[in-house]
Design an enzyme around this catalytic site. Sequence first.
Site, PDB file in Angstrom:
ATOM      1  N   HIS A   6      46.504  43.602  39.187  1.00 11.82           N
ATOM      2  CA  HIS A   6      46.226  43.813  40.623  1.00 11.82           C
ATOM      3  C   HIS A   6      47.540  43.612  41.374  1.00 11.82           C
ATOM      4  O   HIS A   6      48.383  42.806  40.952  1.00 11.82           O
ATOM      5  CB  HIS A   6      45.214  42.793  41.169  1.00 11.82           C
ATOM      6  CG  HIS A   6      43.823  42.957  40.660  1.00 11.82           C
ATOM      7  ND1 HIS A   6      43.062  41.888  40.230  1.00 11.82           N
ATOM      8  CD2 HIS A   6      43.038  44.046  40.525  1.00 11.82           C
ATOM      9  CE1 HIS A   6      41.878  42.317  39.854  1.00 11.82           C
ATOM     10  NE2 HIS A   6      41.834  43.624  40.005  1.00 11.82           N
ATOM     11  N   GLU A  17      39.235  47.907  43.398  1.00 13.02           N
ATOM     12  CA  GLU A  17      39.268  46.476  43.083  1.00 13.02           C
ATOM     13  C   GLU A  17      39.344  45.610  44.341  1.00 13.02           C
ATOM     14  O   GLU A  17      39.664  44.424  44.279  1.00 13.02           O
ATOM     15  CB  GLU A  17      40.454  46.189  42.151  1.00 13.02           C
ATOM     16  CG  GLU A  17      40.395  46.966  40.835  1.00 13.02           C
ATOM     17  CD  GLU A  17      39.491  46.332  39.769  1.00 13.02           C
ATOM     18  OE1 GLU A  17      39.532  45.107  39.612  1.00 13.02           O
ATOM     19  OE2 GLU A  17      38.744  47.079  39.106  1.00 13.02           O
ATOM     20  N   CYS A  20      43.489  35.074  44.275  1.00 14.20           N
ATOM     21  CA  CYS A  20      42.321  35.771  43.702  1.00 14.20           C
ATOM     22  C   CYS A  20      41.022  35.148  44.172  1.00 14.20           C
ATOM     23  O   CYS A  20      39.995  35.820  44.266  1.00 14.20           O
ATOM     24  CB  CYS A  20      42.324  35.664  42.183  1.00 14.20           C
ATOM     25  SG  CYS A  20      43.751  36.351  41.384  1.00 14.20           S
TER      26      CYS A  20
HETATM   27  O1  SUG Z   1      39.281  40.935  36.889  1.00 13.69           O
HETATM   28  N1  SUG Z   1      39.447  37.911  35.079  1.00 13.69           N
HETATM   29  C1  SUG Z   1      39.534  38.616  36.346  1.00 13.69           C
HETATM   30  C2  SUG Z   1      40.599  37.985  37.200  1.00 13.69           C
HETATM   31  C3  SUG Z   1      40.619  38.553  38.586  1.00 13.69           C
HETATM   32  C4  SUG Z   1      41.795  38.107  39.366  1.00 13.69           C
HETATM   33  N2  SUG Z   1      41.745  38.645  40.652  1.00 13.69           N
HETATM   34  C5  SUG Z   1      42.830  39.016  41.398  1.00 13.69           C
HETATM   35  N3  SUG Z   1      43.989  39.234  40.873  1.00 13.69           N
HETATM   36  N4  SUG Z   1      42.628  39.212  42.671  1.00 13.69           N
HETATM   37  C6  SUG Z   1      39.821  40.106  36.136  1.00 13.69           C
HETATM   38  O2  SUG Z   1      40.596  40.434  35.219  1.00 13.69           O
HETATM   39  C7  SUG Z   1      38.408  37.329  32.954  1.00 13.69           C
HETATM   40  C8  SUG Z   1      37.034  37.013  32.430  1.00 13.69           C
HETATM   41  C9  SUG Z   1      37.053  36.578  30.991  1.00 13.69           C
HETATM   42  O3  SUG Z   1      37.908  37.010  30.225  1.00 13.69           O
HETATM   43  O4  SUG Z   1      36.163  35.771  30.621  1.00 13.69           O
HETATM   44  C10 SUG Z   1      38.380  38.074  34.289  1.00 13.69           C
HETATM   45  O5  SUG Z   1      37.444  38.773  34.570  1.00 13.69           O
END
Ligand code: SUG
Length: 445
Positions: free
Chosen positions: A250, A174, A370
């Site tokens: 994460h 990730e 993020c």
């Molecule tokens: O991978 N949300 C992302 C958020 C990523 C956050 N990144 C960090 N923590 N670095 C994920 O879960 C949601 C998309 C949706 O539900 O439409 C999403 O992909």
Amino acid sequence: MKAFEVNFDGLVGPTHNYAGLSYGNVASERHQNLVAKPKTAALQGLTKMRTLTEMGLVQGLLPPHERPHMPTLRALGFSGTDEQVLARVAKDAPVVLSAVSSASAMWTANAATVSSSADTPDRKVHFTPANLNAKFHRSIEHPGTGRALRAIFSDEKHFAVHDAVPSCPHFGDEGAANHTRLCADYNSPAVELYVYGQVALNSEAPRPMKYPARQTLESCEAIARLHGLTDKQVVFAQQNPAVIDKGVFHNDVIAVGNRNVLFYHEEAFLNTADVLREIDEKLVGADLIPVCITNDQLSVEEAVTSYLFNSQLISLGDDDMALIVPKECEDSATVRNLLDQLVHDASNPINKVVVMDLKQSMRNGGGPACLRLRVTLNEEEIKAVSNCIITPPLFEDLTQWVEKHYRDELAQKDLADPALLNESRTALDELTRILGVGSIYDFQL
Ligand code: SUG
């Protein structure tokens, strides 16, 4: 030579929506089917970028990906004209349409893992795009990310962009969301902290019971090898499976580091004392300053709703640091008090808090940290970055570009609209000209 931490923020794409695609990410699940505001989302992101430049930081950006991603739909057997493909997938597999339309590339902390030239044996900055194989909508990002990184970090004298590690559960990766570079100074060699959620090959090792652990130890080891790092330069730490089950999908949802400071919740890691000792032993030229928030001070649940740890911890000059926190931190009296104590506590260098409204991204589980990929660059490397460094004129151009091309609102039912595909392509085509990155999208090739 002086080095800087440059944040490359993800520019929010025109199809930003709420599809509830990320099981284990409570905000994503909670806001499924909400009507999104793509224009507001992109402007909120740009405001964060401008704020950081005004604080004296070098700020970059990574372009959005092409969405809906028609080549993926065609690879899945949908055929005919673009209009026919969209109509068929909307009818037969709406979740697939949501997935290929997600603007999730905005969360560039998941774009790649980066090792600075001060750490690598060939003195190049190394990038490995994250395969993001835990979620279908994210697993289609890495080819586009690789292309964008190669366009921006094109100078092979200074930069090496690898392919993602094999995209399978064994090597779930990730990116920088689970990686922290701890160092005395940005230009000095670092300890790279790689945090994993599970060991793929060891069924005896602890793992979460409810939600998936997205990152494996095996992928962390592979990336450290690709970047040429030795044992003395890396610490592999396991995330506490109990916090993954509470929505910490994460590590950057529960810990953030900058230079020799690690700000974390006491539940973040397994074997915390060993992890801290190993970092401290391997850190050259400085002592680790651990800033621990205990359960008594803040529950893991409240850490997840406020996203306190998903802040950016940035240096202001040599001695001071600021936390860039999401507005949601202000909603909690506990978090407000904690922040107040933190900035007045002389035992750590954090003495400023800046609040950002990133609500559109936050509703998908994406806070300030993020939205950015940290790349440590020295003065010469900054000059070699082809494009995508924010300047006041570029900021103005991008704001106008968003105002011109983005919709005010977007619901799930709108994703099948062929006009949205055309609008998105027109916008991105113009963007590549504004940024001067050449042709990076499938529809341009
Ligand atoms: O991978 N949300 C992302 C958020 C990523 C956050 N990144 C960090 N923590 N670095 C994920 O879960 C949601 C998309 C949706 O539900 O439409 C999403 O992909």
